[in-house]
Every structure is written in structure tokens, then in C-alpha cells.
Design an enzyme around this catalytic site. Structure first.
Site, PDB file in Angstrom:
ATOM      1  N   SER A  39     -18.117  -6.670  12.573  1.00 57.01           N
ATOM      2  CA  SER A  39     -18.619  -5.478  11.891  1.00 57.01           C
ATOM      3  C   SER A  39     -17.825  -5.278  10.612  1.00 57.01           C
ATOM      4  CB  SER A  39     -18.467  -4.242  12.788  1.00 57.01           C
ATOM      5  OG  SER A  39     -18.742  -3.054  12.080  1.00 57.01           O
ATOM      6  N   TYR A  99     -13.535   1.670  17.641  1.00 57.38           N
ATOM      7  CA  TYR A  99     -14.517   0.602  17.453  1.00 57.38           C
ATOM      8  C   TYR A  99     -14.067  -0.357  16.345  1.00 57.38           C
ATOM      9  CZ  TYR A  99     -18.944  -1.785  16.596  1.00 57.38           C
ATOM     10  OH  TYR A  99     -19.914  -2.754  16.426  1.00 57.38           O
TER      11      TYR A  99
END
Length: 267
Positions: free
Chosen positions: A142, A155
Site C-alpha cells: 500500500s 495499517y
């Protein structure tokens, strides 16, 4: 690697991005072992792909939890039976909210799924992959693994760990038949994003992509064997600038901090 030559193990295959990746690879004649823990959507995906296929053996599904040793062992056994030469670590869980609201069980589940599972599944598959004439490990990360964004502390940390793992493994396996890759999408329009994340993205004007667009990027990486890519030109530049001098970008995230503080989270 040409998809026609690829026997792919795809984790997280039943999700919005995973199913898009599966469909795109199948269209390009790759063989697929679809892995996930949600039985109904996983089997439905496998069935939809095999309908009308000339060779139905090109797709199979395995319902397991890759965060468990037993689940990973089942994947490795099935991968060996299918002569797998590509592993795409796509399975992930999300976490969004203020850092002070994090719960230990939530963080443990996040790290088990996003970090420990891909590391240990890769470790288990490497002896097999190293015997292949050509093989690839493609980790789906990501942009948040390279840019610290308010609300995504846990995250982002999980994806940063996966990014560094991919980098170290790539260098460790240099000169072997195994190519290690890392692909970093930005926000994706899937149910993976909670209502709070969707509101946050609207408030901060955060760009997002469809699962199909990201799946196309994954296909390009498989073919080109490039080592690292970011989805979005601005995000790629910001990630590199952040790596050079992160404090230069701190002020740019003031609106993200305000947006996070304005949201109400379930208690």
C-alpha cells in the site's frame, strides 16, 4: 513472466481486489489456486471462472485461513500439486482510527494477516519456488506503507513491514530463479473500506482506483517482472520524497488530521 506460463497461488482471492486480480489473470490464461477463508464467495468465484473454460483444471479453490500453520501447510501442498511458480500475497485486513483507540486483539489480527502470514507462506513455498526455472513472489502492499497518514498508523505499519520484507528478500534471492516484487496501490473502491474510511477519503480528496485498474497493474508487474511500483504518479513521488525527508511533508497532512478528528467511530 507470461501469464500463460504462470501457475499462481493468490491469497485473499474472494475480496474485491483479489477477485479482480483473479479474473484478469484468468483472462490472460494463467492457472490459479484461489485461496481465502470466506467459503461462499471463494467457491462462487472459482465456479464463475470455470464456466465456459476449455480447461477447467486451470482454476481451483482452497478454503483455509493463512494466518494458521495448518492453513499455510494446506496451501503449500496444493501449490506443489499444481506446480505453482507464482505467489501473490494479497490477503489483508484493514484498520482505521485514532492511534489511542487501537485494541490489542485488533492489532494482533492485523499483523498476523498482513505481515506474519505472507512472510511464513513465502518461507514455506520458497524451497519449491527455487526449483522452478522462473518464479515470482508478488506482495501487495500500500502507499500507506511508505507515507504515514493520520488514522492509518497500524495499517501503514503493517504494509511498511511488508515493503521492507520484500526489499530484503529481493536482495537475498538475487541471482536465483525467484523474482520478488512489491506493488503499492492507493485507496481502492471496494467494501474493504469502512464507512469511516470513505468519509475520510472524501474529506481529504484522496484519489482512489477501481479494483480492475489495480488488477491491471498487477498483471503488468507479472509480465514485466519489475521490482516495485506505486499506483498513482503523485503517490509515487510523495513516497520517494517522504523517504528522503519525511518532515517536509508533515504540514501536508494537517487536513487529514482534522478529518480524522471530525469523524465518529463505533464504541
Amino acid at each position: 513472466m507470461s501469464p500463460r506460463d504462470a501457475s499462481v497461488v493468490l491469497t485473499g482471492a474472494a475480496g474485491g481486489l483479489g477477485s479482480a486480480i483473479a479474473r484478469r489473470l484468468f483472462e490472460e490464461r494463467a492457472s490459479l489456486l484461489l485461496v481465502g477463508r470466506s467459503e461462499a464467495p471463494l467457491l462462487a468465484l472459482a465456479q464463475s471462472l470455470s464456466v465456459g473454460a476449455r480447461d477447467r483444471s486451470r482454476v481451483d479453490a482452497l478454503v483455509v485461513d493463512v494466518t494458521t500453520e495448518a492453513g499455510r501447510a494446506a496451501v503449500i501442498d496444493a501449490a506443489g500439486a499444481r506446480n505453482a511458480n507464482v505467489l501473490i500475497n494479497n490477503a489483508a485486513v484493514a484498520a482505521f482510527g485514532p492511534a489511542q483507540a487501537l485494541q490489542s486483539e485488533q492489532v494482533r489480527r492485523l499483523m498476523d494477516t498482513n505481515v506474519v502470514a505472507p512472510m511464513m507462506l513465502t518461507a514455506g513455498m520458497l524451497p519449491m519456488l527455487l526449483t522452478r526455472r522462473r518464479a515470482q513472489v508478488l506482495n501487495i502492499g500500500s502507499t500507506l506503507g511508505s507515507l504515514g497518514v493520520p488514522g492509518f498508523s497500524a495499517y501503514g505499519a503493517s504494509k511498511a513491514a511488508l515493503r521492507i520484507y520484500s526489499e530484503a528478500l529481493r536482495r537475498e534471492l538475487a541471482g536465483t530463479s525467484v523474482r520478488v516484487q512489491y506493488y503499492a496501490p492507493r485507496a481502492i473502491d471496494t467494501p474493504f473500506n469502512s464507512a469511516e474510511v470513505q468519509a475520510f477519503n472524501r474529506e481529504t480528496d484522496s484519489a482512489s482506483d477501481s479494483p480492475e485498474k489495480i488488477a491491471q497493474g498487477v498483471l503488468r508487474m507479472l509480465k514485466s517482472e519489475s521490482v516495485q511500483r506505486y499506483a498513482g504518479g503523485f503517490e509515487a513521488i510523495a513516497a520517494r520524497l517522504n523517504g528522503l525527508c519525511p518532515e517536509w511533508l508533515d504540514a501536508a497532512f494537517a487536513k487529514h488530521r482534522r478529518a480524522l478528528m471530525s469523524l465518529k467511530f463505533p464504541t
